[in-house]
Design an enzyme around this catalytic site. Structure first.
Site, PDB file in Angstrom:
ATOM      1  N   LYS A 292       0.800  -1.236   0.000  1.00  0.00           N
ATOM      2  CA  LYS A 292       0.000   0.000   0.000  1.00  0.00           C
ATOM      3  C   LYS A 292       0.830   1.282   0.000  1.00  0.00           C
ATOM      4  O   LYS A 292       0.405   2.292  -0.551  1.00  0.00           O
ATOM      5  CB  LYS A 292      -0.929   0.011   1.212  1.00  0.00           C
ATOM      6  CG  LYS A 292      -2.128  -0.871   1.023  1.00  0.00           C
ATOM      7  CD  LYS A 292      -3.076  -0.754   2.187  1.00  0.00           C
ATOM      8  CE  LYS A 292      -4.265  -1.647   1.942  1.00  0.00           C
ATOM      9  NZ  LYS A 292      -5.197  -1.674   3.050  1.00  0.00           N
ATOM     10  N   ASP A 329      -9.834   3.048   1.943  1.00  0.00           N
ATOM     11  CA  ASP A 329      -9.872   2.585   3.339  1.00  0.00           C
ATOM     12  C   ASP A 329     -10.391   3.722   4.228  1.00  0.00           C
ATOM     13  O   ASP A 329     -11.048   3.485   5.249  1.00  0.00           O
ATOM     14  CB  ASP A 329      -8.463   2.190   3.820  1.00  0.00           C
ATOM     15  CG  ASP A 329      -8.016   0.863   3.236  1.00  0.00           C
ATOM     16  OD1 ASP A 329      -8.885   0.088   2.790  1.00  0.00           O
ATOM     17  OD2 ASP A 329      -6.791   0.609   3.204  1.00  0.00           O
TER      18      ASP A 329
HETATM   19  P1  NAP Z   1       0.706  -2.924   6.478  1.00  0.00           P
HETATM   20  O1  NAP Z   1       0.782  -1.684   5.684  1.00  0.00           O
HETATM   21  O2  NAP Z   1       1.666  -4.015   6.213  1.00  0.00           O
HETATM   22  O3  NAP Z   1       0.836  -2.476   8.017  1.00  0.00           O
HETATM   23  C1  NAP Z   1       0.768  -3.427   9.040  1.00  0.00           C
HETATM   24  C2  NAP Z   1       1.083  -2.770  10.370  1.00  0.00           C
HETATM   25  O4  NAP Z   1       0.957  -3.766  11.359  1.00  0.00           O
HETATM   26  C3  NAP Z   1       2.496  -2.206  10.473  1.00  0.00           C
HETATM   27  O5  NAP Z   1       2.512  -1.139  11.359  1.00  0.00           O
HETATM   28  C4  NAP Z   1       3.240  -3.397  11.057  1.00  0.00           C
HETATM   29  O6  NAP Z   1       4.409  -3.047  11.747  1.00  0.00           O
HETATM   30  C5  NAP Z   1       2.225  -3.914  12.033  1.00  0.00           C
HETATM   31  N1  NAP Z   1       2.449  -5.299  12.338  1.00  0.00           N
HETATM   32  C6  NAP Z   1       2.582  -6.336  11.475  1.00  0.00           C
HETATM   33  N2  NAP Z   1       2.783  -7.485  12.130  1.00  0.00           N
HETATM   34  C7  NAP Z   1       2.794  -7.155  13.456  1.00  0.00           C
HETATM   35  C8  NAP Z   1       2.982  -7.906  14.627  1.00  0.00           C
HETATM   36  N3  NAP Z   1       3.180  -9.218  14.593  1.00  0.00           N
HETATM   37  N4  NAP Z   1       2.925  -7.256  15.809  1.00  0.00           N
HETATM   38  C9  NAP Z   1       2.721  -5.933  15.860  1.00  0.00           C
HETATM   39  N5  NAP Z   1       2.551  -5.159  14.775  1.00  0.00           N
HETATM   40  C10 NAP Z   1       2.590  -5.777  13.584  1.00  0.00           C
HETATM   41  O7  NAP Z   1      -0.751  -3.574   6.407  1.00  0.00           O
HETATM   42  P2  NAP Z   1      -2.165  -2.829   6.222  1.00  0.00           P
HETATM   43  O8  NAP Z   1      -2.504  -2.779   4.801  1.00  0.00           O
HETATM   44  O9  NAP Z   1      -2.121  -1.592   7.002  1.00  0.00           O
HETATM   45  O10 NAP Z   1      -3.168  -3.886   6.899  1.00  0.00           O
HETATM   46  C11 NAP Z   1      -3.220  -4.075   8.283  1.00  0.00           C
HETATM   47  C12 NAP Z   1      -4.474  -4.878   8.638  1.00  0.00           C
HETATM   48  O11 NAP Z   1      -5.630  -4.141   8.296  1.00  0.00           O
HETATM   49  C13 NAP Z   1      -4.586  -6.200   7.916  1.00  0.00           C
HETATM   50  O12 NAP Z   1      -5.061  -7.170   8.780  1.00  0.00           O
HETATM   51  C14 NAP Z   1      -5.628  -5.947   6.839  1.00  0.00           C
HETATM   52  O13 NAP Z   1      -6.353  -7.105   6.496  1.00  0.00           O
HETATM   53  C15 NAP Z   1      -6.516  -4.960   7.553  1.00  0.00           C
HETATM   54  N6  NAP Z   1      -7.265  -4.142   6.606  1.00  0.00           N
HETATM   55  C16 NAP Z   1      -8.608  -4.314   6.542  1.00  0.00           C
HETATM   56  C17 NAP Z   1      -9.359  -3.555   5.701  1.00  0.00           C
HETATM   57  C18 NAP Z   1     -10.830  -3.737   5.647  1.00  0.00           C
HETATM   58  O14 NAP Z   1     -11.438  -3.233   4.724  1.00  0.00           O
HETATM   59  N7  NAP Z   1     -11.434  -4.395   6.605  1.00  0.00           N
HETATM   60  C19 NAP Z   1      -8.741  -2.615   4.882  1.00  0.00           C
HETATM   61  C20 NAP Z   1      -7.368  -2.461   4.967  1.00  0.00           C
HETATM   62  C21 NAP Z   1      -6.639  -3.236   5.836  1.00  0.00           C
HETATM   63  P3  NAP Z   1       5.819  -2.872  10.976  1.00  0.00           P
HETATM   64  O15 NAP Z   1       5.714  -1.599  10.201  1.00  0.00           O
HETATM   65  O16 NAP Z   1       6.802  -2.849  12.060  1.00  0.00           O
HETATM   66  O17 NAP Z   1       5.944  -4.089  10.069  1.00  0.00           O
END
Ligand code: NAP
Length: 507
Positions: A292, A329
């Site tokens: 993203k 989002d």
């Molecule tokens: P992303 O850009 O990869 O960001 C993930 C975030 O979570 C980062 O801050 C990452 O930290 C942190 N993280 C990852 N693994 C972790 C762990 N084990 N412990 C603590 N922090 C952790 O992903 P994203 O696109 O933002 O998505 C995040 C979540 O939102 C996903 O589950 C996704 O399915 C959900 N989501 C849902 C919707 C919906 O429509 N419902 C829309 C968008 C996203 P680091 O930077 O240190 O790696």
């Protein structure tokens, strides 16, 4: 495609396939023992008249081990079995080029007089540099159609094979491998006469099951004019966006398909996919973990809100392959929360500092909330807090703080790691918990919150709202939200492993 190890299983799989298709490939080589092959052919012969009457076409394959199949016999035995298959009513015989080249003209002609011949080339290791050479070999065997099945390590490989389908009438192109799941569907758009889908056991990586091919991707309706959309991510097989977006296209009777594109983490994966976007006919795509933020540097232009957020989840491909980014989002999170929390003046904790966290932080700050960010990398939490006029907060302080709402914007607890939770029960001091994860619908975090009597909101609400907004950006029409919701709910009720594609679980 039926690949069973006994006659009984084969008969059951044929019956199951017939509920979705009239054309079935029967892998005789998978039956192993000669007596099972013979029994299956006897069963087919008994069905011959009925199948003919109902327009069923069986393609018999008895591929030898040397060509990647399971048949251990000699070429003579192979030809005898294929002859029997033709006598039993199989209208097509798939014969690998390695065997075809060892048959005499007369032998091939005799076989071809009984059934049509599909001469096939397989390369399980790589995409041949010179596809024309493979095609030349196949055509020299003088069958009725040709098939090239080759490993696509990249989207550039897949695009080459798909474009090649256009150069030949009566050809079947089968890209194999983990990145090729989407390309298997798109082969039909490229002009391939068929796409292979297992009714049960997969016979090659990246295969998509028959029911998903028919029900989710509407494979029978794909033609050269089909508009292509998709989702890029790593992993991506768990995504339920294909179910939801395709239901939208079906409801509006649009000639469009939405497929999962496994795009590996890192710039190589993104560059490979983006280089193939035009060739694959992609008009727009969703962007999910981990691309993203990285996608921004490849865009030609970006919606100002998405640029401010610094994360893009929606891309439109315009003329000349120009890429334009949006963020839906933002809308999704507002739609999920605004009816449940009086956002202006509230204090909301966001877990994570990635793409979803950024969209959430901007949406809530613009709505007047006081935003707190907690992330495993404190410097990222501080940077996001600064960008929205909020505060970073360390995890150790959470037990002593109270929030109006807590939002999980990390993937912790997402399928398949459903036993994980980003917070412990004593860190949940709030009125409402919103988990942006939509699969599973009730995450461990939400279950813990419920047990403490805290109101919960599942990521499903945000998922539908952000998906409908994407659909509207791509099509310029109002999204059929109730059809999209129904498809998503149905998919969420299914067993976790039935998402249609197996790509990243096998990689
Ligand atoms: P992303 O850009 O990869 O960001 C993930 C975030 O979570 C980062 O801050 C990452 O930290 C942190 N993280 C990852 N693994 C972790 C762990 N084990 N412990 C603590 N922090 C952790 O992903 P994203 O696109 O933002 O998505 C995040 C979540 O939102 C996903 O589950 C996704 O399915 C959900 N989501 C849902 C919707 C919906 O429509 N419902 C829309 C968008 C996203 P680091 O930077 O240190 O790696």
């Amino acid at each position: 495609m039926v690949a069973a190890s006994t006659r009984t299983e084969a008969a059951r799989e044929v019956a199951a396939s017939l509920r979705a298709t009239r054309t079935i490939e029967l892998r005789l080589d998978w039956l192993g023992e000669r007596k099972e092959i013979r029994a299956t052919l006897r069963w087919l012969a008994a069905k011959k008249a009925a199948f003919r009457k109902s327009g069923v076409t069986i393609i018999a394959t008895c591929r030898r081990r040397k060509a990647g199949g399971k048949f251990a016999g000699t070429i003579r035995e192979q030809i005898a079995i294929l002859r029997e298959a033709a006598d039993a009513g199989c209208r097509w015989l798939d014969l690998e080029i390695e065997s075809a080249e060892r048959f005499s003209r007369a032998e091939l002609a005799a076989l071809g007089a009984k059934a049509r011949l599909l001469i096939s080339y397989h390369n399980f290791r790589k995409m041949p540099q010179r596809l024309e050479r493979a095609k030349g070999r196949l055509e020299r065997a003088r069958g009725d159609a040709i098939k090239i099945a080759a490993h696509a390590a990249t989207y550039s490989d897949a695009r080459r094979l798909l474009n090649f389908a256009r150069t030949s009438r009566r050809s079947v192109m089968v890209p194999m491998g983990n990145v090729a799941a989407a390309a298997r569907i798109l082969a039909l758009r490229g002009g391939s006469a068929a796409a292979y889908a297992p009714v049960n056991a997969a016979t090659a990586p990246g295969q998509i099951g028959l029911s998903a091919m028919k029900e989710i991707y509407r494979a029978g309706k794909i033609d050269r004019h089909t508009s292509v959309y998709g989702v890029i991510g790593d992993p991506v097989a768990h995504s339920l966006s294909p179910q939801m977006q395709n239901a939208g296209f079906a409801a509006r009777r649009m000639n469009a398909v939405y497929v999962p594109f496994l795009v590996r983490r890192g710039s190589r994966g993104l560059r490979d996919f983006l280089g193939a976007v035009e060739g694959l006919g992609v008009k727009g795509f969703s962007v999910t973990i981990p691309h993203k933020e990285a996608i921004l540097e490849y865009l030609d232009d970006c919606d100002p809100l998405a640029a401010e957020i610094g994360a893009v989840n929606t891309v439109v491909v315009r003329g000349g392959g120009k890429l334009y980014g949006y963020n839906t989002d933002y809308v999704g999170v507002l739609r999920a929360l605004e009816r449940r929390v009086q956002l202006a003046g509230s204090c909301v904790l966001i877990l994570g500092a990635g793409g979803a966290a950024r969209a959430t932080a901007f949406a809530l700050a613009h709505a007047g909330a006081n935003v707190r960010i907690c992330a495993r990398r404190p410097e990222r939490a501080r940077a996001l807090a600064r960008a929205v006029g909020g505060e970073a907060i360390e995890r150790s302080r959470l037990r002593a703080e109270y929030f109006d709402a807590i939002v999980n914007a990390t993937p912790v607890g997402m399928h398949p790691n459903t036993k994980a939770s980003p917070l412990e029960a004593n860190e949940l001091n709030c009125r409402l918990v919103f988990d942006s994860i939509y699969r599973p619908r009730r995450t461990k975090l939400l279950q813990t919150a419920e047990r403490r009597g805290i109101e919960t909101v599942s990521g499903v609400e945000m998922f539908i709202a952000q998906g409908a907004a994407q659909w509207e950006i791509w099509t310029g029409e109002r999204a059929p939200e109730s059809a999209m919701r129904q498809a998503l709910e149905k998919a969420l009720r299914r067993p976790e492993n039935d998402s249609g594609s197996e790509d990243d679980r096998r990689s």
